[in-house]
Write a protein that holds these residues in place. Sequence first.
Motif, short mmCIF file in Angstrom:
data_model
loop_
_atom_site.label_atom_id
_atom_site.label_comp_id
_atom_site.label_asym_id
_atom_site.label_seq_id
_atom_site.Cartn_x
_atom_site.Cartn_y
_atom_site.Cartn_z
N SER A 111 0.88 -0.95 0.07
CA SER A 111 0.07 0.27 0.23
C SER A 111 0.79 1.06 0.19
O SER A 111 0.45 2.18 0.06
N ASN A 112 2.28 1.15 -0.16
CA ASN A 112 3.01 2.37 -0.29
C ASN A 112 3.68 2.41 -1.05
O ASN A 112 4.78 1.93 -1.84
N GLN A 113 3.32 3.19 -2.30
CA GLN A 113 3.40 3.40 -3.37
C GLN A 113 4.91 4.92 -3.48
O GLN A 113 4.76 5.28 -2.33
N THR A 114 5.52 5.04 -4.32
CA THR A 114 6.49 5.54 -4.11
C THR A 114 6.28 7.11 -4.49
O THR A 114 5.85 7.11 -5.58
N MET A 169 9.90 -13.38 2.12
CA MET A 169 10.73 -13.33 0.10
C MET A 169 9.58 -12.33 -0.15
O MET A 169 11.17 -11.54 -1.09
N ARG A 170 8.53 -11.99 0.21
CA ARG A 170 7.52 -11.00 -0.51
C ARG A 170 8.34 -9.13 -0.32
O ARG A 170 8.75 -8.68 -1.31
N LEU A 171 8.86 -9.16 0.64
CA LEU A 171 9.27 -8.51 1.61
C LEU A 171 10.41 -7.87 1.25
O LEU A 171 10.88 -6.89 0.59
N ALA A 172 11.93 -8.76 1.01
CA ALA A 172 13.47 -8.74 0.56
C ALA A 172 13.13 -8.66 -0.67
O ALA A 172 14.45 -7.84 -0.69
N LEU A 173 12.28 -8.74 -1.93
CA LEU A 173 12.08 -8.31 -3.51
C LEU A 173 11.56 -7.23 -3.61
O LEU A 173 12.47 -6.22 -4.04
N SER A 174 10.77 -6.83 -2.42
CA SER A 174 10.22 -5.16 -2.67
C SER A 174 11.28 -4.67 -2.78
O SER A 174 11.52 -3.62 -2.60
N SER A 175 12.65 -4.77 -1.07
CA SER A 175 13.15 -3.95 -0.81
C SER A 175 14.07 -3.57 -1.60
O SER A 175 14.95 -2.84 -2.36
N ARG A 225 12.68 -1.56 -5.05
CA ARG A 225 12.44 -0.24 -4.13
C ARG A 225 13.58 0.53 -4.85
O ARG A 225 13.91 1.53 -5.03
N SER A 226 14.75 -0.52 -4.45
CA SER A 226 16.44 0.35 -4.13
C SER A 226 16.89 0.71 -6.06
O SER A 226 17.73 1.57 -5.75
N ILE A 227 16.08 0.63 -6.87
CA ILE A 227 16.76 0.96 -8.20
C ILE A 227 15.74 1.77 -8.93
O ILE A 227 15.35 1.92 -9.88
N GLY A 228 14.12 2.08 -8.10
CA GLY A 228 13.10 3.23 -7.84
C GLY A 228 12.17 2.40 -8.61
O GLY A 228 11.07 2.74 -9.71
N LEU A 229 11.93 0.94 -9.03
CA LEU A 229 10.86 0.43 -9.38
C LEU A 229 9.39 0.13 -8.91
O LEU A 229 9.76 0.38 -7.12
N GLN A 281 22.16 -9.40 -7.36
CA GLN A 281 22.32 -8.60 -9.04
C GLN A 281 22.28 -9.48 -10.16
O GLN A 281 21.18 -8.87 -11.32
N ASP A 282 21.57 -10.74 -10.60
CA ASP A 282 21.09 -12.08 -11.22
C ASP A 282 19.72 -11.57 -11.32
O ASP A 282 19.13 -11.45 -12.49
N MET A 283 18.74 -11.31 -10.14
CA MET A 283 17.78 -11.01 -10.84
C MET A 283 16.78 -9.95 -10.88
O MET A 283 16.08 -9.61 -11.34
N LEU A 284 17.82 -8.65 -10.57
CA LEU A 284 17.87 -7.62 -10.93
C LEU A 284 17.80 -7.35 -12.30
O LEU A 284 17.24 -7.04 -12.90
N ASP A 285 19.47 -8.18 -12.89
CA ASP A 285 19.46 -8.62 -14.28
C ASP A 285 17.70 -8.84 -14.84
O ASP A 285 17.40 -8.45 -16.23
N ALA A 286 17.57 -9.79 -14.56
CA ALA A 286 16.28 -10.79 -15.08
C ALA A 286 14.58 -9.22 -15.14
O ALA A 286 14.43 -9.69 -16.10
N VAL A 287 14.59 -8.97 -13.92
CA VAL A 287 13.73 -8.46 -13.74
C VAL A 287 13.43 -6.90 -15.17
O VAL A 287 13.32 -6.80 -15.45
N ALA A 288 15.36 -6.54 -15.06
CA ALA A 288 15.01 -5.55 -16.11
C ALA A 288 15.13 -6.19 -17.52
O ALA A 288 14.79 -5.32 -18.90
N ASP A 289 15.39 -6.92 -17.70
CA ASP A 289 15.46 -7.85 -19.20
C ASP A 289 13.67 -8.11 -19.61
O ASP A 289 13.38 -7.66 -20.41
N ALA A 290 13.29 -8.61 -18.50
CA ALA A 290 11.89 -8.48 -18.76
C ALA A 290 10.91 -7.42 -18.72
O ALA A 290 10.51 -7.44 -19.69
#
Length: 232
Positions: free
Chosen positions: A5-8, A30-36, A39-43, A124-133
């Motif tokens: 519920s916390n939009q940036t 896991m949800r909270l860790a991935l969200s953090s 969000r750390s790269i502005g998504l 970093q692997d997850m961030l790269d995969a999400v950026a590609d997606a």
Amino acid sequence: MNLDSNQTGAADATGDKLPVVYILDDDEGMRLALSSLFRSIGLRVEMFETSQAFLAFPKHDAPSCLVLDVRLRGESGLSFQDQLARDGLRMPIVFMTGHGDIAMSVKAMKAGAVNFFAKPFREQDMLDAVADALARDSERLAAERSIATLRESYASLTPREREVMGFVVTGMLNKQIASAMNLSEITVKIHRGQVMKKMGARSVADLVRKAEALQVKPQPPAPNVTSGSARP
């Protein structure tokens, strides 16, 4: 339910076009860790515990991807991937699992997943995969919007202009089209000009590409087309 519920502030500043990552995992940690992480790269991030909550949530009109756990409580992430395909929801999927095997990853990738991670994975692997997606989804949305614009342009043509367009894309000259349609050459020229203008076509080749994208069938050339008499 939707747990995010916390939009940036960035989302508020740029509107609904900010890329968004949907996280579907029944593990709250896991949800909270991935969200953090995202969000750390502005998504922008939306989190869900169940597939039902994800399906019920109104999707943002922006480049998106789904980070999906293979094993959800009471259901399979792979089966949910199949359901999304049947429902026409085409956002890219990045799978993750703590119980994965080669067969599962192969099935997921064949069904269109952009990546498959076994937990734990490198951030970093997850961030790269999400950026590609997100890049893939951005290209898909751009293509869909382009087609939608073309359809609107084509819909603005009169029936006579559509008929002229069908002849033009076959490479016929104005004189030939006039004979085939029993019109004067000047009338064909006017219709042709309107077709080019409304379709935003810079050349006949450009018009042909647009017609192909719209799957507009060219008019078959009339037999024995000549430059004979025509009426206005």
